[in-house]
Design a protein around this motif. Structure first.
Motif, PDB file in Angstrom:
ATOM      1  N   ASP A  62     -10.384  -5.491  33.956  1.00 53.40           N
ATOM      2  CA  ASP A  62     -10.610  -4.184  33.745  1.00 53.40           C
ATOM      3  C   ASP A  62     -11.526  -3.851  34.525  1.00 53.40           C
ATOM      4  OD1 ASP A  62     -11.890  -1.893  32.267  1.00 53.40           O
ATOM      5  OD2 ASP A  62     -13.319  -3.278  30.839  1.00 53.40           O
ATOM      6  N   VAL A  63     -10.699  -2.761  35.688  1.00 56.52           N
ATOM      7  CA  VAL A  63     -11.093  -2.195  36.867  1.00 56.52           C
ATOM      8  C   VAL A  63     -11.836  -1.074  36.791  1.00 56.52           C
ATOM      9  CG1 VAL A  63     -11.502  -2.399  39.224  1.00 56.52           C
ATOM     10  CG2 VAL A  63     -11.392  -4.304  37.624  1.00 56.52           C
ATOM     11  N   THR A  64     -12.333   0.096  37.136  1.00 58.87           N
ATOM     12  CA  THR A  64     -11.840   1.568  37.037  1.00 58.87           C
ATOM     13  C   THR A  64     -13.391   1.657  38.197  1.00 58.87           C
ATOM     14  OG1 THR A  64     -14.468   1.738  35.451  1.00 58.87           O
ATOM     15  CG2 THR A  64     -12.012   1.450  34.406  1.00 58.87           C
ATOM     16  N   VAL A  65     -13.193   2.928  38.146  1.00 59.82           N
ATOM     17  CA  VAL A  65     -13.636   3.920  39.416  1.00 59.82           C
ATOM     18  C   VAL A  65     -14.834   5.060  39.131  1.00 59.82           C
ATOM     19  CG1 VAL A  65     -13.372   4.846  41.370  1.00 59.82           C
ATOM     20  CG2 VAL A  65     -11.424   2.734  41.273  1.00 59.82           C
ATOM     21  N   GLN A  66     -15.989   4.794  39.823  1.00 60.61           N
ATOM     22  CA  GLN A  66     -16.936   5.650  40.014  1.00 60.61           C
ATOM     23  C   GLN A  66     -16.963   6.351  41.025  1.00 60.61           C
ATOM     24  OE1 GLN A  66     -18.365   7.577  37.313  1.00 60.61           O
ATOM     25  NE2 GLN A  66     -19.315   8.983  38.909  1.00 60.61           N
ATOM     26  N   ALA A  67     -17.098   7.337  41.311  1.00 64.91           N
ATOM     27  CA  ALA A  67     -17.674   7.891  42.676  1.00 64.91           C
ATOM     28  C   ALA A  67     -19.147   7.992  42.615  1.00 64.91           C
ATOM     29  CB  ALA A  67     -16.999  10.050  42.891  1.00 64.91           C
ATOM     30  N   LEU A  68     -19.485   7.134  43.906  1.00 62.37           N
ATOM     31  CA  LEU A  68     -20.692   7.070  44.310  1.00 62.37           C
ATOM     32  C   LEU A  68     -21.449   7.722  46.105  1.00 62.37           C
ATOM     33  CD1 LEU A  68     -23.740   6.829  44.134  1.00 62.37           C
ATOM     34  CD2 LEU A  68     -23.484   3.744  44.212  1.00 62.37           C
ATOM     35  N   ASP A  69     -22.118   8.694  46.163  1.00 64.81           N
ATOM     36  CA  ASP A  69     -22.010   8.245  47.558  1.00 64.81           C
ATOM     37  C   ASP A  69     -23.270   8.295  47.595  1.00 64.81           C
ATOM     38  OD1 ASP A  69     -22.474   9.185  49.865  1.00 64.81           O
ATOM     39  OD2 ASP A  69     -22.025  11.251  50.054  1.00 64.81           O
ATOM     40  N   LEU A  70     -23.673   7.269  48.720  1.00 64.88           N
ATOM     41  CA  LEU A  70     -24.884   6.890  48.337  1.00 64.88           C
ATOM     42  C   LEU A  70     -25.945   7.581  49.300  1.00 64.88           C
ATOM     43  CD1 LEU A  70     -24.612   3.332  48.296  1.00 64.88           C
ATOM     44  CD2 LEU A  70     -26.223   4.349  46.389  1.00 64.88           C
ATOM     45  N   THR A  71     -25.442   8.894  50.295  1.00 65.66           N
ATOM     46  CA  THR A  71     -25.983   9.549  51.034  1.00 65.66           C
ATOM     47  C   THR A  71     -26.648  10.387  51.085  1.00 65.66           C
ATOM     48  OG1 THR A  71     -24.026  10.453  51.875  1.00 65.66           O
ATOM     49  CG2 THR A  71     -25.051   8.260  53.097  1.00 65.66           C
ATOM     50  N   SER A  72     -26.352  11.193  49.086  1.00 61.96           N
ATOM     51  CA  SER A  72     -27.241  12.178  48.669  1.00 61.96           C
ATOM     52  C   SER A  72     -27.630  11.472  47.540  1.00 61.96           C
ATOM     53  CB  SER A  72     -25.584  12.717  48.579  1.00 61.96           C
ATOM     54  OG  SER A  72     -25.629  14.281  47.103  1.00 61.96           O
ATOM     55  N   LEU A  73     -28.725  12.525  46.971  1.00 61.39           N
ATOM     56  CA  LEU A  73     -29.594  11.997  46.237  1.00 61.39           C
ATOM     57  C   LEU A  73     -29.057  12.522  44.859  1.00 61.39           C
ATOM     58  CD1 LEU A  73     -33.040  11.570  47.001  1.00 61.39           C
ATOM     59  CD2 LEU A  73     -31.543   9.519  46.594  1.00 61.39           C
ATOM     60  N   ASP A  74     -27.977  13.914  45.352  1.00 57.00           N
ATOM     61  CA  ASP A  74     -27.432  14.181  43.837  1.00 57.00           C
ATOM     62  C   ASP A  74     -26.357  13.120  43.500  1.00 57.00           C
ATOM     63  OD1 ASP A  74     -29.316  16.704  44.042  1.00 57.00           O
ATOM     64  OD2 ASP A  74     -28.403  18.043  45.440  1.00 57.00           O
ATOM     65  N   SER A  75     -25.640  13.128  44.147  1.00 57.60           N
ATOM     66  CA  SER A  75     -24.839  12.082  44.453  1.00 57.60           C
ATOM     67  C   SER A  75     -24.537  10.785  42.910  1.00 57.60           C
ATOM     68  CB  SER A  75     -23.613  12.069  44.973  1.00 57.60           C
ATOM     69  OG  SER A  75     -22.264  10.799  44.841  1.00 57.60           O
ATOM     70  N   VAL A  76     -25.802  10.175  43.686  1.00 56.15           N
ATOM     71  CA  VAL A  76     -26.541   8.878  42.879  1.00 56.15           C
ATOM     72  C   VAL A  76     -26.723   9.474  42.118  1.00 56.15           C
ATOM     73  CG1 VAL A  76     -28.269   7.070  43.198  1.00 56.15           C
ATOM     74  CG2 VAL A  76     -27.066   8.079  44.902  1.00 56.15           C
ATOM     75  N   ARG A  77     -27.322  11.342  41.449  1.00 55.93           N
ATOM     76  CA  ARG A  77     -27.923  11.645  40.120  1.00 55.93           C
ATOM     77  C   ARG A  77     -26.444  11.806  38.893  1.00 55.93           C
ATOM     78  NH1 ARG A  77     -33.611  12.516  39.949  1.00 55.93           N
ATOM     79  NH2 ARG A  77     -34.374  12.422  41.676  1.00 55.93           N
ATOM     80  N   THR A  78     -26.249  12.479  39.846  1.00 61.29           N
ATOM     81  CA  THR A  78     -24.494  12.539  39.304  1.00 61.29           C
ATOM     82  C   THR A  78     -23.649  11.308  38.244  1.00 61.29           C
ATOM     83  OG1 THR A  78     -24.413  14.547  40.414  1.00 61.29           O
ATOM     84  CG2 THR A  78     -21.951  13.993  39.154  1.00 61.29           C
ATOM     85  N   ALA A  79     -23.596  10.085  39.653  1.00 60.90           N
ATOM     86  CA  ALA A  79     -22.891   9.432  39.812  1.00 60.90           C
ATOM     87  C   ALA A  79     -23.860   8.404  38.317  1.00 60.90           C
ATOM     88  CB  ALA A  79     -22.818   7.828  40.902  1.00 60.90           C
ATOM     89  N   ALA A  80     -25.140   7.756  38.048  1.00 59.10           N
ATOM     90  CA  ALA A  80     -25.775   7.961  37.330  1.00 59.10           C
ATOM     91  C   ALA A  80     -25.731   8.377  35.506  1.00 59.10           C
ATOM     92  CB  ALA A  80     -27.384   7.718  37.786  1.00 59.10           C
ATOM     93  N   ALA A  81     -25.521   9.359  36.247  1.00 59.00           N
ATOM     94  CA  ALA A  81     -25.123   9.816  34.283  1.00 59.00           C
ATOM     95  C   ALA A  81     -24.141   9.788  34.130  1.00 59.00           C
ATOM     96  CB  ALA A  81     -25.593  11.153  34.698  1.00 59.00           C
TER      97      ALA A  81
END
Length: 310
Positions: A62-81
Motif C-alpha cells: 500500500d504505497v501512495t504519493v503526496q506532493a511536498l517541496d521542503l524548499t517552500s513553507l507554503d508547500s509544506v503547509r499544503t502537504a500537511a493539510a
C-alpha cells in the motif's frame, strides 16, 4: 534478532502508517520500500510527484504519493493539510529528504537552501503533523542526520542564512547538526506524553544522488575510493529502518553503521558530537526555528536549561 540487523529483523508493520520524505530515490526509496514490504501503509512525500508515482509502482504493498517541496513553507503547509485530510493517524514520520553541498542558493522563503530544506522544512512538517502521531502509542519521528554534523559544523545564529559568506561544507554541517539538535529537543518535549519518541539516524557513506554537488576536489578522489568506503542505498537505509522499527529503540537515540568510522556496515547505536548535546543551543535553535517557520508544536516547552554539553 541477528547480530547484524537487517530488513529481516523489521517487525510486522501491518496497521501502521508511515510518511517518508524524499522517498522517490536513494535512501528514502529503500526505507519506504522496506516498510511497505513489511505491511505498512506508506506515503511517499516527494517534490516530483511523477518520479514518486514511478517509485511507488516499483514497490509492493500500500504505497501512495503526496506532493511536498521542503524548499517552500507554503508547500509544506499544503502537504500537511492534505495528509491530515486523508490520514487519521501517523505511526512513523521519517524526515529523510535532504540536499548536500549545494552552491549558494535560497529556498522560496529566502532561507539558505541546505538549512532551509534539511532542517526548517522538516521542522515545520513535523510540527504540522505531530498531533496525528501523539495519540498513537509507539509512534516515532525519525530524522536523518549525517556524520557531516561533525565537519566544520556549528549553529551560526549571527548568520544562519550565510548571507555574509558561504561555505557549502560548513552550511551542510550546520543543517545536519540542526537535525540532531531538533531530535534531542523534540524528544525532551515529547517525553511527558509517553506515546511518541524522536530518534535520529545516519547512513554512513552511501552511493546516492545526494553527493552530486560534492566539490570536484573531493569528488574525484571519492570516485576512486567509492568501492572501499561507500555502501549501496539499501544498506545506508538500515539505520533509519532500525530507528523506525526496532522495539528496543528509545527516544533520543542515534543509529548509524557499525563499521570503521561509521562509513558503512550494519546499524547500531552510535554517539553524536558533544556540541549536538548542548541543551541551551538546542532550545535557542528551536525558538528561532519557530520564528522562521511560523510553526509551533502542540507540546509543552521543555524546561529551560543553562549551557551544557555532554
Amino acid at each position: 534478532m541477528s547480530e547484524h540487523w537487517t530488513t529481516a529483523d523489521i517487525p510486522d508493520q501491518r496497521g501502521r502508517v508511515a510518511v517518508v520524505t524524499g522517498a522517490n530515490t536513494g535512501l528514502g526509496y529503500e526505507t519506504a520500500k522496506a516498510l511497505a514490504e513489511h505491511g505498512a501503509s506508506v506515503v511517499l512525500a516527494v517534490r516530483n510527484t511523477e518520479a514518486g508515482e514511478r517509485a511507488a509502482a516499483r514497490m509492493t504493498g500500500d504505497v501512495t504519493v503526496q506532493a511536498l517541496d521542503l524548499t517552500s513553507l507554503d508547500s509544506v503547509r499544503t502537504a500537511a493539510a492534505a495528509l491530515r485530510s486523508r490520514l487519521d493517524r501517523i505511526d512513523l514520520l521519517i524526515n529523510n529528504a535532504g540536499v548536500m553541498y549545494t552552491p549558494k542558493q535560497t529556498t522560496q522563503d529566502g532561507f539558505e537552501l541546505q538549512f532551509g530544506t534539511n532542517h526548517l522544512g522538516h521542522f515545520a512538517l513535523t510540527g504540522l503533523l505531530l498531533d496525528l502521531l501523539l495519540p498513537v502509542p509507539g509512534s516515532r519521528v525519525v530524522t536523518v542526520s549525517s556524520t557531516g554534523h561533525r565537519i566544520r559544523a556549528a549553529i551560526h545564529f549571527g548568520d544562519l542564512q550565510w548571507e555574509r559568506s558561504y561555505s557549502r561544507v560548513a552550511a551542510y554541517g550546520q543543517s545536519k547538526l540542526a537535525n540532531l539538535m531538533f531530535t534531542y529537543e523534540l524528544q525532551r518535549r515529547l517525553a511527558p506524553h509517553g506515546t511518541t519518541v524522536a530518534v535520529a539516524a545516519h547512513p554512513g557513506m552511501s552511493s546516492t544522488e545526494l553527493a552530486r554537488n560534492t566539490p570536484p576536489a573531493v569528488r574525484v578522489p571519492l570516485t576512486w575510493l567509492a568501492p572501499l568506503i561507500t555502501q549501496p542505498p539499501a544498506m545506508g537505509a538500515l539505520p533509519t529502518l532500525r530507528a523506525a522499527t526496532d522495539p528496543a529503540v528509545l527516544g533520543g537515540q542515534y543509529y548509524g553503521p557499525d563499521g570503521h568510522s561509521q562509513v558503512k556496515g550494519h546499524p547500531r547505536l552510535v554517539t553524536s558530537s558533544p556540541q549536538s548535546h548542548d541543551i541551551a543551543v538546542q532550545q535557542r535553535l528551536w525558538a528561532v526555528s519557530e520564528d522562521l517557520t511560523g510553526v509551533t508544536f502542540p507540546l509543552t516547552p521543555a524546561r529551560q536549561h543553562p549551557a551544557h554539553s555532554a
